[in-house]
Design a protein around this motif. Structure first.
Motif, mmCIF file in Angstrom:
data_model
loop_
_atom_site.group_PDB
_atom_site.id
_atom_site.type_symbol
_atom_site.label_atom_id
_atom_site.label_comp_id
_atom_site.label_asym_id
_atom_site.label_seq_id
_atom_site.Cartn_x
_atom_site.Cartn_y
_atom_site.Cartn_z
ATOM 1 N N GLY A 90 -15.716 8.078 -4.733
ATOM 2 C CA GLY A 90 -14.380 8.377 -4.109
ATOM 3 C C GLY A 90 -14.680 9.093 -2.794
ATOM 4 N N GLU A 91 -13.992 8.840 -1.728
ATOM 5 C CA GLU A 91 -13.996 9.641 -0.627
ATOM 6 C C GLU A 91 -12.509 9.697 0.239
ATOM 7 O OE1 GLU A 91 -15.271 5.601 -0.267
ATOM 8 O OE2 GLU A 91 -16.629 7.327 -0.781
ATOM 9 N N GLY A 92 -12.234 10.695 1.041
ATOM 10 C CA GLY A 92 -11.058 10.735 1.716
ATOM 11 C C GLY A 92 -11.285 11.694 2.987
ATOM 12 N N LEU A 93 -9.997 11.466 3.516
ATOM 13 C CA LEU A 93 -9.962 12.310 4.877
ATOM 14 C C LEU A 93 -8.334 12.610 5.015
ATOM 15 C CD1 LEU A 93 -10.821 13.551 7.755
ATOM 16 C CD2 LEU A 93 -10.631 11.314 8.552
ATOM 17 N N ALA A 94 -8.023 13.864 5.327
ATOM 18 C CA ALA A 94 -6.719 14.270 5.646
ATOM 19 C C ALA A 94 -6.618 15.181 6.828
ATOM 20 C CB ALA A 94 -6.095 15.084 4.317
ATOM 21 N N ASP A 153 -7.332 8.002 1.343
ATOM 22 C CA ASP A 153 -8.410 8.238 -0.037
ATOM 23 C C ASP A 153 -8.538 6.715 -0.564
ATOM 24 O OD1 ASP A 153 -7.987 11.358 -0.577
ATOM 25 O OD2 ASP A 153 -6.079 10.379 -0.144
ATOM 26 N N ARG A 154 -9.844 6.554 -0.990
ATOM 27 C CA ARG A 154 -10.197 5.377 -1.626
ATOM 28 C C ARG A 154 -11.398 5.605 -2.520
ATOM 29 N NH1 ARG A 154 -14.251 2.133 2.730
ATOM 30 N NH2 ARG A 154 -16.009 3.480 2.246
ATOM 31 N N SER A 155 -11.159 5.068 -3.818
ATOM 32 C CA SER A 155 -12.218 5.048 -4.748
ATOM 33 C C SER A 155 -12.607 3.723 -5.215
ATOM 34 C CB SER A 155 -11.670 5.859 -5.875
ATOM 35 O OG SER A 155 -10.435 5.226 -6.573
ATOM 36 N N ARG A 156 -13.642 3.728 -5.825
ATOM 37 C CA ARG A 156 -14.311 2.683 -6.416
ATOM 38 C C ARG A 156 -14.737 2.600 -7.753
ATOM 39 N NH1 ARG A 156 -16.015 3.448 -1.960
ATOM 40 N NH2 ARG A 156 -18.146 4.262 -2.498
ATOM 41 N N THR A 184 -5.313 4.774 -1.163
ATOM 42 C CA THR A 184 -3.908 5.375 -0.482
ATOM 43 C C THR A 184 -3.924 5.683 0.616
ATOM 44 O OG1 THR A 184 -3.558 5.964 -3.151
ATOM 45 C CG2 THR A 184 -2.267 6.870 -1.551
ATOM 46 N N THR A 185 -2.889 5.276 1.374
ATOM 47 C CA THR A 185 -2.657 5.754 2.722
ATOM 48 C C THR A 185 -1.129 6.327 2.622
ATOM 49 O OG1 THR A 185 -3.427 3.750 3.648
ATOM 50 C CG2 THR A 185 -2.365 5.156 5.039
ATOM 51 N N SER A 186 -1.332 7.637 3.515
ATOM 52 C CA SER A 186 -0.232 8.650 3.324
ATOM 53 C C SER A 186 0.179 9.395 4.425
ATOM 54 C CB SER A 186 -0.468 9.735 2.266
ATOM 55 O OG SER A 186 -0.767 9.279 0.968
ATOM 56 N N ARG A 223 7.240 12.396 2.335
ATOM 57 C CA ARG A 223 5.973 11.774 2.162
ATOM 58 C C ARG A 223 5.962 10.347 1.881
ATOM 59 N NH1 ARG A 223 0.345 14.032 0.368
ATOM 60 N NH2 ARG A 223 -1.148 12.405 0.231
ATOM 61 N N TRP A 224 5.330 9.415 2.736
ATOM 62 C CA TRP A 224 5.401 8.000 2.631
ATOM 63 C C TRP A 224 3.851 7.664 2.166
ATOM 64 C CZ3 TRP A 224 2.347 4.147 4.463
ATOM 65 C CH2 TRP A 224 2.762 2.720 4.459
ATOM 66 N N GLN A 225 3.950 6.836 1.209
ATOM 67 C CA GLN A 225 2.348 6.500 0.603
ATOM 68 C C GLN A 225 2.189 5.160 0.111
ATOM 69 O OE1 GLN A 225 2.048 9.581 -2.012
ATOM 70 N NE2 GLN A 225 3.113 8.555 -3.621
ATOM 71 N N GLN A 226 1.382 4.474 0.548
ATOM 72 C CA GLN A 226 1.072 3.020 0.042
ATOM 73 C C GLN A 226 -0.187 2.965 -0.930
ATOM 74 O OE1 GLN A 226 1.359 -0.951 2.365
ATOM 75 N NE2 GLN A 226 -0.801 -0.285 2.340
ATOM 76 N N THR A 227 -0.213 2.572 -2.036
ATOM 77 C CA THR A 227 -1.408 2.324 -2.967
ATOM 78 C C THR A 227 -1.781 0.918 -3.308
ATOM 79 O OG1 THR A 227 -0.865 4.670 -3.899
ATOM 80 C CG2 THR A 227 -2.335 3.023 -5.281
ATOM 81 N N HIS A 228 -2.997 0.641 -3.146
ATOM 82 C CA HIS A 228 -3.423 -0.553 -3.429
ATOM 83 C C HIS A 228 -4.458 -0.394 -4.467
ATOM 84 C CE1 HIS A 228 -5.205 -4.612 -1.688
ATOM 85 N NE2 HIS A 228 -4.525 -4.866 -2.768
ATOM 86 N N VAL A 229 -3.933 -1.266 -5.591
ATOM 87 C CA VAL A 229 -5.205 -1.210 -6.877
ATOM 88 C C VAL A 229 -5.612 -2.553 -6.950
ATOM 89 C CG1 VAL A 229 -5.274 -0.521 -9.089
ATOM 90 C CG2 VAL A 229 -3.567 0.797 -7.845
ATOM 91 N N THR A 230 -6.813 -2.800 -7.054
ATOM 92 C CA THR A 230 -7.439 -4.048 -7.446
ATOM 93 C C THR A 230 -8.176 -3.820 -8.595
ATOM 94 O OG1 THR A 230 -8.985 -3.902 -5.630
ATOM 95 C CG2 THR A 230 -6.947 -4.935 -5.116
ATOM 96 N N THR A 231 -8.453 -4.920 -9.492
ATOM 97 C CA THR A 231 -9.413 -5.150 -10.539
ATOM 98 C C THR A 231 -10.147 -6.235 -10.392
ATOM 99 O OG1 THR A 231 -7.756 -5.696 -12.182
ATOM 100 C CG2 THR A 231 -8.456 -3.434 -11.920
ATOM 101 N N VAL A 232 -11.575 -6.446 -10.554
ATOM 102 C CA VAL A 232 -12.094 -7.503 -10.602
ATOM 103 C C VAL A 232 -12.800 -7.825 -12.062
ATOM 104 C CG1 VAL A 232 -13.876 -9.019 -9.734
ATOM 105 C CG2 VAL A 232 -12.638 -7.851 -8.218
#
Length: 755
Positions: A338-342, A361-364, A400-402, A422-431
Motif C-alpha cells: 500500500g501507498e498513499g499521499l495526503a 490511497d491504494r493497496s494491492r 480510495t480518493t478523498s 468528507r467525500w470519498q470514492q472507493t474502488h474495490v476489484t478482485t481477480v
C-alpha cells in the motif's frame, strides 16, 4: 425492555441544567490549554475545549505508569469505555470494543474503528483489520481517542478513531534500556535513544524484543519491533521520516468448550493456530508555515505486509469409515502493498479556522489458501497432513480518493461551531487467479465502486473558563473490503481467514452519531458527562455456522447508545480517576441468522430452517458488556518511588450465536448458557528509583486470580472431557469461551541516561 436513549430536547435540556448548576459552583481557575488533533494529518490541532466530543488522551508517561503488555492492553485497562474480547487467547490478538464498535486483528470481525499512526491509516486494506503487534509501543508519544462517526478520518470511522503520534529526538532526548521478565516465561527487552542533530535535526530510535511461552498449552509467541525517525526543522519548515518494522510470530489457540474448560483451563481445542506477520512501513510528514495564518501539511507512506497463518482444525467432514482423517491443516499467505499521499492546508483567521485536504490511497493484495487433511494426535495437533490443495487464490486492489473540508467558526468568544465534510470514492476489484491459472471451480472476480459524502456539525460553549458544553451530529461510512466481497454467499460458507467463494454484492455501511455532553475542571478536579446515540444501516456482519465457517451479509439496522461519566483529581502525592460507561447495543431490524448450536434454532416460524434463529429489534449485539466501571489510583509520596492500582468491573455479555437471547442448555446435548458472567480484575504496579537513572518496576495482574472469560461463542464440540475425539453422532453443542489469564507477576529494571 428499557426505552431507547435518544438525544431529544429533554435530554439536551437536562445537560444544559447540569451545566448551569455547575457553572454556579465552579470558581474561576487558571486555564490550562490542551491541544487535540482533529484531522488525519499530524501537526495541526485545536484546544480541547473547542472539540464537540468526549475526547480521551494519553501519553507515554501514562503507558509507563500502567505498565501494560502492549497498546491493546493499555487501552482496555486504562481508557474508559474500552473493553477487550480475548478470542484468540493471545495478548497481541484481542478485539477492542469502544461504544459498541470493534478494532480486531481477526478476519470475520465487523470492524468499526480506524487507527492512525503519524497520519497513516493502519487498518489493513484486505479486511480493515488492526494488527496490534505491528504498532511499536515504545515509540508512542501520545494517543487520542476521538469518538463517533467522524468523517474527517475516512473509511471505517464508525465508532471512533484512535490517533497515535510517535516520538521525536528533540522531544524525547536521552537513552533508555530495560529488561523485564516473569510469569508465562515472558522476557522482554526495550532500547530507545533520542537526540538532537546539530541545531536543526533530530533522531529517535527504538527497538524491543519479547518472547513468552503463554499461559495456555502450546502457546509460545515472539515479537520483534524496530522504529526509527529522523528529521529537521528549518525555520518555517518541519519534516520527519519514520521507519516501522515488525517481524512477529503469534500463537493464539482460540476458544475452549465448556467440557474441556472444566477439566483444565490451560488446554487448547486444536492446534496449531499461528500467525506470522512481517511488516515494513515508511512514513513522511512535513509541515510548512507559509505565514502566520497558513500552514501546509503533507503525509506520504509506503507499507508492506506479508502475513502467513497455519491453523490446525477439526475435519468437519470426519465420518468413519468413509472419511478417516480427523484433522485439516489450513494455510494462508497474504501479501499486501500500500501507498498513499495526503495534503492539507489550514488557514487561521479571526473568526474562522479552515482546513482543506485531499488524499489518495491504494493497496494491492494477493491471497492464497491451501487445505490438507491429516490426523489429530494426542495433543490435538494436525500431523501426517496430505499434499496441500489450493482452495482459493485471488488478487485484489483497493483505491480510495478523498477530499475534505473543516471550518471552525468562533460565533462569539465562548461559542464555536465546527462544520466538516468528507467525500470519498472507493474502488474495490478482485481477480480470481485460481480459476485463471489453476482451473479452480470458483468465481471470485468483482468490481465495485462506493461513493459517499459524509458531513458533521458540532457546537461548543465555554459556559465558564472551567466548564464546556458541547453537541455534535456526524456521519461515517465503511466500504466492504476484498475479503468481505469474496465471502458473502450463504450457500458457500468461508473458513476464515482461509476460503472464498463467488458472492453477491455488498453495500457500504453508513453510520450516524448524535452526541452531547459537558466537561469541567476546578480545584484539581476534572469531570465529564456525555450521551451518545449511533445508528448503522447495512451493517456488515459475519454469520457463523458454528464450525469456524460463515459468510458476510448486510444487516438492516443496528443501534449503539449509551452514557459516559468520569471524574479525576490530583491532590499532592495522590491522583485518581473513576469512570462509568453504560452501553445498549442492539439489532433494530428482523433477520434470520445461522446459529446451528443455538438450542432455539428452527423453532421460530419467522426462520423455520433447522440452523437458523430469528433476531428481532431490541436483541443485544454479542460480545459487548452493558456496564463498565473503572477506578485507578497512583500514590507517589516522593520522586523516588510510587505505587498504583487499577480496578475494572465489566458486566455480563451475550455470546456469539445467541443473538436472539433464547439459547438454553440441557446439560446433555447442549452444554453452557448463551451468556458470559461479569468479572472484576485488580492490577497493582510499583516503581522504585534505586539510584539516579536506575529504576526497578513491577506489575501484578489479576491480583485475586479470578477465573473469568471475556469472549464466547456457541459451537459444536467433538471431544470428551479427557480430550478424546468422539464419534460424530456424539458431538455436543456447547458454549466455547476465551478464558482469561490467571494471576501474573512481572518485574523489570530500567536504566536511563539523559542527554
Amino acid at each position: 425492555m428499557p426505552a431507547p436513549l435518544r438525544l431529544t430536547a429533554p435530554a439536551l435540556a437536562a445537560l444544559a441544567c447540569l451545566a448551569s448548576a455547575a457553572q454556579a459552583q465552579v470558581q474561576p481557575v487558571v486555564e490550562r490549554i490542551e491541544i487535540i488533533g482533529i484531522s488525519p494529518l499530524p501537526g495541526s490541532g485545536v484546544a480541547r475545549d473547542r472539540v464537540p466530543a468526549n475526547v480521551q488522551t494519553a501519553d507515554d508517561e501514562d503507558l509507563r505508569r500502567v505498565q501494560s503488555r502492549n497498546l491493546a492492553d493499555f487501552l482496555s485497562t486504562a481508557l474508559p469505555g474500552v473493553s477487550a474480547n480475548e478470542i484468540q487467547g493471545n495478548p497481541y490478538q484481542v478485539d477492542l470494543n469502544f461504544r459498541g464498535f470493534t478494532a480486531s486483528p481477526l478476519l470475520g470481525t465487523p470492524q468499526g474503528l480506524s487507527v492512525y499512526q503519524d497520519g497513516v491509516r493502519v487498518n489493513e486494506a484486505f479486511g480493515d483489520v488492526v494488527a496490534w503487534d505491528l504498532i511499536p509501543q515504545g515509540a508512542i508519544a501520545s494517543m487520542t481517542l476521538l469518538p463517533g462517526a467522524n468523517p474527517l478520518f475516512g473509511l471505517n470511522t464508525l465508532g471512533g478513531a484512535l490517533v497515535l503520534e510517535t516520538k521525536r529526538g528533540d522531544t524525547h532526548p536521552g537513552t533508555e534500556a530495560s529488561l523485564e521478565g516473569g510469569s508465562f516465561g515472558r522476557i522482554e527487552t526495550e532500547l530507545s535513544h533520542g537526540r538532537r542533530l546539530g541545531e536543526t535535526g533530530h533522531l529517535f530510535l527504538a527497538a524491543n524484543a519479547m518472547n513468552e511461552d503463554g499461559w495456555r498449552d502450546h502457546s509460545p509467541s515472539k515479537v520483534r519491533q524496530v522504529f526509527a525517525k529522523g528529521g529537521a526543522k528549518f525555520g518555517a519548515l518541519d519534516w520527519d521520516l519514520a521507519l516501522t518494522h515488525a517481524d512477529n510470530s503469534l500463537i493464539g489457540n482460540g476458544l475452549l468448550p465448556e467440557t474441556l474448560l472444566e477439566a483444565d483451563r490451560e488446554q487448547i481445542y486444536t492446534r496449531p493456530d499461528r500467525t506470522d506477520n512481517r511488516m515494513t512501513m515508511l512514513a513522511f510528514n512535513g509541515r510548512w508555515d507559509v505565514s502566520a495564518t497558513q500552514r501546509l501539511a503533507a503525509t506520504a507512506y509506503l507499507r508492506r505486509l506479508d502475513a502467513h497463518t497455519l491453523n490446525g482444525d477439526l475435519n468437519d467432514d470426519y465420518d468413519p469409515p468413509e472419511v478417516e482423517e480427523t484433522g485439516v491443516e489450513n494455510r494462508t499467505a497474504t501479501h499486501q502493498r500500500g501507498e498513499g499521499l495526503a495534503l492539507q492546508s489550514t488557514w487561521a483567521g479571526e473568526t474562522h479556522r479552515v482546513s482543506l485536504g485531499a488524499a489518495y490511497d491504494r493497496s494491492r493484495s494477493r491471497f492464497r489458501q491451501t487445505e490438507a487433511e491429516g490426523m489429530l494426535d494426542a495433543t490435538r495437533a494436525v500431523v501426517d497432513a496430505e499434499e496441500a490443495e489450493v482452495d482459493a487464490w485471488i488478487s485484489g486492489r483497493t483505491r480510495t480518493t478523498s477530499v475534505w473540508a473543516l471550518d471552525q467558526i468562533a460565533l462569539t468568544p465562548t461559542l464555536q461551531a465546527t462544520l466538516s465534510a468528507r467525500w470519498q470514492q472507493t474502488h474495490v476489484t478482485t481477480v480470481d487467479r485460481g480459476r485463471i491459472e489453476l482451473g479452480l471451480d470458483t468465481e471470485l472476480d468483482a468490481d465495485a465502486r462506493y461513493r459517499k459524502l459524509n458531513p458533521a456539525a458540532g457546537l461548543t460553549w465555554q459556559a465558564s473558563p472551567a466548564l464546556t458544553v458541547y453537541g455534535q451530529l456526524s456521519q461515517g461510512t465503511r466500504a466492504p473490503s476484498p475479503i468481505e466481497l469474496g465471502c458473502s454467499d450463504p450457500d458457500n460458507a468461508c473458513v476464515l481467514p482461509n476460503a472464498l467463494q463467488s458472492d453477491p454484492p455488498l453495500k457500504q455501511v453508513v453510520s450516524r452519531t448524535a452526541e452531547a455532553g459537558v466537561r469541567g475542571r476546578a480545584d484539581g478536579w476534572r469531570w465529564n458527562a456525555s450521551l451518545f446515540h449511533t445508528e448503522n444501516r447495512d451493517d456488515l456482519l459475519f454469520i457463523s455456522n458454528g464450525r469456524a465457517a460463515g459468510y458476510f451479509k448486510n444487516f438492516g439496522k443496528t443501534r449503539r447508545q449509551g452514557v459516559e461519566l468520569g471524574a479525576s483529581r490530583s491532590a499532592g502525592p495522590l491522583s485518581w480517576n473513576v469512570a462509568y460507561n453504560w452501553l445498549r447495543a442492539t439489532f433494530e431490524s428482523p433477520a434470520c441468522l445461522v446459529a446451528e448450536a443455538n438450542s432455539s434454532a428452527g423453532s421460530d416460524p419467522a426462520c423455520p430452517a433447522d440452523d437458523e434463529i430469528a433476531v428481532h429489534p431490541g436483541d443485544r449485539l454479542p460480545g459487548l458488556p452493558a456496564h463498565q466501571f473503572k477506578v485507578s489510583a497512583q500514590w507517589a509520596p516522593s520522586e523516588a518511588w510510587s505505587v498504583g492500582a487499577a480496578w475494572r468491573v465489566l458486566s455480563s455479555q451475550t455470546v456469539r450465536g445467541n443473538e436472539n437471547g433464547r439459547h438454553r442448555a440441557d446439560g446433555e446435548d447442549t452444554i453452557g448458557s448463551g451468556r458470559l458472567g461479569g468479572y472484576a480484575l485488580l492490577d497493582l504496579t510499583a516503581r522504585w528509583e534505586l539510584a539516579s537513572g536506575v529504576e526497578l518496576f513491577g506489575r501484578i495482574a489479576n491480583v485475586f486470580d479470578r477465573k473469568f472469560a471475556s469472549a464466547g461463542a456457541l459451537g459444536e464440540n467433538a471431544f470428551d472431557a479427557r480430550g478424546q475425539l468422539r464419534a460424530p453422532a456424539d458431538w455436543t453443542d456447547e458454549r466455547f469461551v476465551g478464558p482469561g489469564a490467571p494471576r501474573a507477576v512481572w518485574v523489570g529494571l530500567r536504566m536511563s541516561f539523559e542527554r
